[in-house]
Design a protein around this motif. Structure first.
Motif, short mmCIF file in Angstrom:
data_model
loop_
_atom_site.label_atom_id
_atom_site.label_comp_id
_atom_site.label_asym_id
_atom_site.label_seq_id
_atom_site.Cartn_x
_atom_site.Cartn_y
_atom_site.Cartn_z
N ASP A 1 0.81 -1.22 0.00
CA ASP A 1 0.00 0.00 0.00
C ASP A 1 0.85 1.28 0.00
O ASP A 1 0.34 2.37 0.27
CB ASP A 1 -0.96 0.02 1.18
N THR A 2 2.16 1.14 -0.31
CA THR A 2 3.00 2.33 -0.43
C THR A 2 2.55 3.18 -1.60
O THR A 2 2.25 2.66 -2.68
CB THR A 2 4.47 1.93 -0.62
N LEU A 3 2.50 4.48 -1.39
CA LEU A 3 2.15 5.42 -2.47
C LEU A 3 3.43 5.91 -3.13
O LEU A 3 4.32 6.46 -2.45
CB LEU A 3 1.36 6.60 -1.91
N PHE A 4 3.54 5.72 -4.43
CA PHE A 4 4.67 6.22 -5.21
C PHE A 4 4.18 7.43 -6.00
O PHE A 4 3.23 7.32 -6.78
CB PHE A 4 5.18 5.15 -6.17
N ILE A 5 4.82 8.59 -5.80
CA ILE A 5 4.38 9.82 -6.43
C ILE A 5 5.54 10.42 -7.22
O ILE A 5 6.67 10.51 -6.73
CB ILE A 5 3.89 10.85 -5.39
N ALA A 6 5.27 10.85 -8.46
CA ALA A 6 6.29 11.51 -9.27
C ALA A 6 6.76 12.78 -8.56
O ALA A 6 5.96 13.65 -8.20
CB ALA A 6 5.73 11.85 -10.65
N SER A 7 8.07 12.89 -8.35
CA SER A 7 8.59 13.95 -7.49
C SER A 7 8.51 15.33 -8.11
O SER A 7 8.65 16.34 -7.41
CB SER A 7 10.05 13.64 -7.12
N HIS A 8 8.28 15.42 -9.42
CA HIS A 8 8.22 16.73 -10.07
C HIS A 8 6.80 17.29 -10.13
O HIS A 8 6.58 18.37 -10.69
CB HIS A 8 8.81 16.65 -11.48
N LEU A 9 5.83 16.58 -9.55
CA LEU A 9 4.46 17.09 -9.51
C LEU A 9 4.36 18.27 -8.54
O LEU A 9 4.97 18.25 -7.47
CB LEU A 9 3.50 16.01 -9.03
#
Length: 388
Positions: free
Chosen positions: A69-77
Motif C-alpha cells: 500500500d506504499t504510495l509512489f508519487i512523481a517527485s516533479h508534480l
C-alpha cells in the motif's frame, strides 16, 4: 487523517531536464513558493516520506520500505489538494494517470489506470520554478494563515495594499520597509530581517533567518531561501538556502541553488536585445533548446560563485562547483567544477580544491561538509565530463 507511506520518485528523464539543480537533490527538494515540493506533500498527504532517486543521491536521500500500500508519487508534480485527495484514494494495484502518463501509484506494480480529471502542474524545467512561483506563494500563504502566529507590521513601515497580506513569523524583523501587497502576499519567515529602506512588492517569500540588506528592491514572484543574504534589485527569483547576493546588481527570472555567491555588482541579463525567444542549455540533450520564453536569467547549480562585476548573458546556465571571475561575459553554459572567465577561459577545479572551498564556506554558517556530501560530490566530479 490516515498516515501514508510515501516514496517520491524521480523520473530519470525529467531529472536530467532539471539539471544542474538536481545534481545535488531529488526534484522534490526543489523550492517553490514558501516550501519545497516535498513539504507541500507532507502537509496535504501526511505520512512517512522517502525518495527513489539517482543511486549516488540515495545515501543522503534514502528510500524507505516498499509495501503493497506504499504510495509512489512523481517527485516533479506540484502538489494540490485535489491531487492529494485522489492519490489518497488509490488502492493497491491502481495508478493515477494524466494523458496516459502514470503520475502516482499504490504499490510497486499497478496496472489499473485511474485518469485524473483535474489540472496538473509539473516542474520539468528549471525555469518552471520562477514561472509557477507566484501561484505557489499565494497558495502556501493561504495555508499558513491558519497555522502560524501573526505578528503586526511595525508602524515604521509603509504598507501599500493591505497588511492582512503580510505574514510575519515569530522573530521576523522589518523596520522602515515599504511593502506593496497589491500584486500578492508577502511572507517573512522565522528570524529573518528586512532592513530599512527596502521595498518589497509581492508576491514574495523571505524564508527563515534570511537577511534583506538596506535599500534592496524585490519584485514578485520571488522566494529567498533560508539563511540567504540579498541586496540590489531582484525580480522573479527562486534562491535556495544558504546563498548570497548581498550587494547591488540585477538578478531576474532566475533560479539559484544552495551555497552560491554573487559578488558586488554582479548583473545577469534576463532579456535579449532583439527580444527573440530564449534558448537555454538542456542537459538531457547536451545542446541549447527553445524555451518559448522571452525572459530568462541565470540558472546556477549549488556551490557556484561569481566575482565582483561579473556579467551574465541572458539565459546562462552554470553547473555545480563553478568559480567565475574576470572581465567580459562568460559563455552561456559553464560546466560543473570549472573556474575562470571570458578572457582566460575555463579550467577544471580539482576535487581537493572544491572540498577546501566548500568547507570554508559552510563553516561560516556553522555547517559541515560531511563524508556523505563528500562522496556525493566525488561522484559528481567523475560524471562531469559527460555534462560539459
Amino acid at each position: 487523517m490516515p498516515h501514508h507511506n510515501v516514496i517520491l520518485v524521480d523520473d530519470p528523464k525529467v531529472r536530467a531536464q532539471l539539471l544542474p539543480l538536481t545534481f545535488t537533490r531529488p526534484a522534490s527538494e526543489l523550492l517553490l513558493g514558501i516550501t519545497t515540493l516535498r513539504q507541500k506533500w507532507e502537509t496535504l498527504l501526511p505520512g512517512t516520506y522517502s525518495y527513489l532517486t539517482a543511486d549516488y543521491l540515495q545515501e543522503l536521500y534514502p528510500c524507505g520500505e516498499k509495501t503493497p500500500d506504499t504510495l509512489f508519487i512523481a517527485s516533479h508534480l506540484v502538489p494540490s489538494p485535489g491531487l492529494a485527495d485522489a492519490i489518497a484514494l488509490l488502492m493497491p494495484g491502481e495508478a493515477l494517470t494524466v494523458n496516459d502518463e502514470v503520475i502516482a501509484r499504490c504499490g510497486e506494480n499497478a496496472d489499473r489506470a485511474m485518469p485524473y480529471p483535474g489540472e496538473v502542474k509539473m516542474v520539468t524545467r528549471p525555469y518552471h520554478l520562477f514561472e509557477f512561483n507566484a501561484e505557489a506563494i499565494a497558495s502556501d500563504f493561504e495555508r499558513l494563515i491558519d497555522l502560524m502566529e501573526w505578528r503586526p507590521v511595525s508602524k515604521t513601515c509603509t504598507v501599500i495594499g493591505t497588511s492582512a497580506k503580510i505574514l510575519m513569523a515569530p522573530g521576523a524583523k522589518a523596520e522602515g520597509v515599504t511593502f506593496n501587497t497589491s500584486g500578492g502576499p508577502i511572507y517573512l519567515g522565522h528570524g529573518c530581517e528586512v532592513m530599512e529602506g527596502s521595498c518589497l512588492r509581492g508576491p514574495i517569500a523571505i524564508l527563515d533567518h534570511a537577511t534583506v540588506n538596506m535599500l534592496t528592491r524585490i519584485y514578485g514572484a520571488t522566494t529567498i531561501g533560508r539563511y540567504c543574504k540579498v541586496g540590489g534589485e531582484i525580480n522573479n527569483v527562486v534562491m535556495h538556502d544558504f546563498s548570497n547576493k548581498a550587494h547591488d546588481g540585477f538578478l531576474g527570472n532566475a533560479v539559484i541553488g544552495s551555497w552560491c555567491n554573487l559578488g558586488a555588482g554582479c548583473v545577469a541579463s534576463n532579456l535579449k536585445n532583439d527580444y527573440t525567444e530564449i534558448k537555454l542549455w538542456d542537459y538531457s540533450t547536451n545542446r541549447f533548446a527553445r524555451t518559448g520564453l522571452q525572459f530568462c536569467g541565470l540558472i546556477m547549480g549549488d556551490h557556484s560563485k561569481a566575482g565582483i562585476n561579473t556579467m551574465f548573458n541572458t539565459a546562462t546556465t552554470v553547473g555545480v562547483g563553478v568559480n567565475i571571475h574576470g572581465t567580459g561575459f562568460p559563455r552561456n553554459f559553464v560546466g560543473s567544477f570549472s573556474e575562470g572567465g571570458a578572457t582566460m577561459g575555463f579550467s577544471e577545479v580539482p576535487l581537493s580544491k572544491f572540498f577546501a572551498i566548500a568547507r570554508r564556506v559552510m563553516s561560516r554558517r556553522n555547517m559541515e561538509l560531511t563524508p556523505e556530501l563528500e562522496r556525493l560530490f566525488a561522484t559528481l566530479h567523475e560524471l562531469t565530463e559527460q555534462f560539459r
